[in-house]
Design an enzyme around this catalytic site. Structure first.
Site, PDB file in Angstrom:
ATOM      1  N   SER A 103       7.369  49.393  -2.138  1.00 54.92           N
ATOM      2  CA  SER A 103       6.481  50.546  -2.099  1.00 54.92           C
ATOM      3  C   SER A 103       6.754  51.465  -3.272  1.00 54.92           C
ATOM      4  O   SER A 103       7.890  51.582  -3.740  1.00 54.92           O
ATOM      5  CB  SER A 103       6.690  51.331  -0.798  1.00 54.92           C
ATOM      6  N   TYR A 162      11.932  56.595   5.049  1.00 51.28           N
ATOM      7  CA  TYR A 162      11.122  55.488   4.538  1.00 51.28           C
ATOM      8  C   TYR A 162      11.399  55.226   3.057  1.00 51.28           C
ATOM      9  O   TYR A 162      11.592  54.075   2.640  1.00 51.28           O
ATOM     10  CB  TYR A 162       9.643  55.808   4.744  1.00 51.28           C
TER      11      TYR A 162
END
Length: 220
Positions: free
Chosen positions: A134, A147
């Site tokens: 990501s 995250y």
């Protein structure tokens, strides 16, 4: 058409669905896995699994391995796609330790454990491990501490696996370089009822450099 098989985690999500659909269209035997007991239509076989349990419990790991091997049948596992991820959002002062740990378990430990479990199958097929990364690993936003940390760790894990498993098994990270529009990330309200992601300030200053949303149907 190929005699190869791919295992995709998080097969029920938007990105996972797109990955499964692409492989299926290319003639692969697609084994999907996710939390739900009911499988989606875009896979050849489905194995329900709790990745957090697999990360911690030896018997859960053994049961999952046996179920995957049974689902594969005569097909050879050539690719493992570690796509599943959880996103627990909160500011540092309010982030529950269990949410922090769950994020690392699912986003980092589970990909490592699955690579361990299926290493011999992938080696025999001269296969590869694809970890879905990501942009949050490098350019994150407020409340994404758990995250973003997990994705940075996943990128590091991928580099280490490439060295440790090569040349028998290739390891690579496929980075999602935009926020993907999913049902939980609509333009008005983001996940957990927060404002839309396109208006969240990021750590690099200002706001995320995204002119438009990514769409899971455009994943290549």
């Amino acid at each position: 058409m190929t005699d190869g098989a791919v295992l995709v985690t998080g097969a029920l999500g938007g990105i996972g669905s797109a990955i499964c659909t692409r492989f299926l269209a290319a003639g692969w035997f697609v084994v999907g896995t996710d939390l739900s007991q009911a499988g989606p239509p875009h896979v050849s076989a489905y194995v329900p699994a709790d990745l957090r349990a697999i990360a911690h419990n030896a018997s859960a790991r053994a049961a999952f391995h046996d179920a995957v091997i049974a689902a594969l049948g005569p097909a050879r596992l050539r690719t493992l796609v570690n796509n599943a991820a959880t996103q627990r959002l909160a500011p540092t002062g309010a982030l529950a330790i269990d949410d922090w740990q769950a994020t690392q378990d699912i986003n980092v430990t589970a990909p490592f454990v699955l690579t361990q479990l299926l290493r011999e199958n992938l080696r025999d097929a001269q296969g590869c491990v694809v970890n879905i990364g990501s942009v949050q690993a490098q350019a994150t936003k407020r409340e994404f501490v758990a995250y973003a940390t997990s994705k940075a760790a996943l990128h590091g894990l991928t580099r280490a696996l490439a060295v440790d498993l090569g040349p028998d098994i290739r390891a690579m990270a496929r980075c999602i370089c935009s926020t993907i529009r999913l049902p939980t990330t609509s333009s008005g309200t983001g996940s957990m009822g927060r404002p839309g992601w396109s208006t969240w300030p990021c750590a690099c200053g200002g706001y995320p450099a995204m002119a438009r949303w990514g769409r899971h149907g455009r994943i290549r």
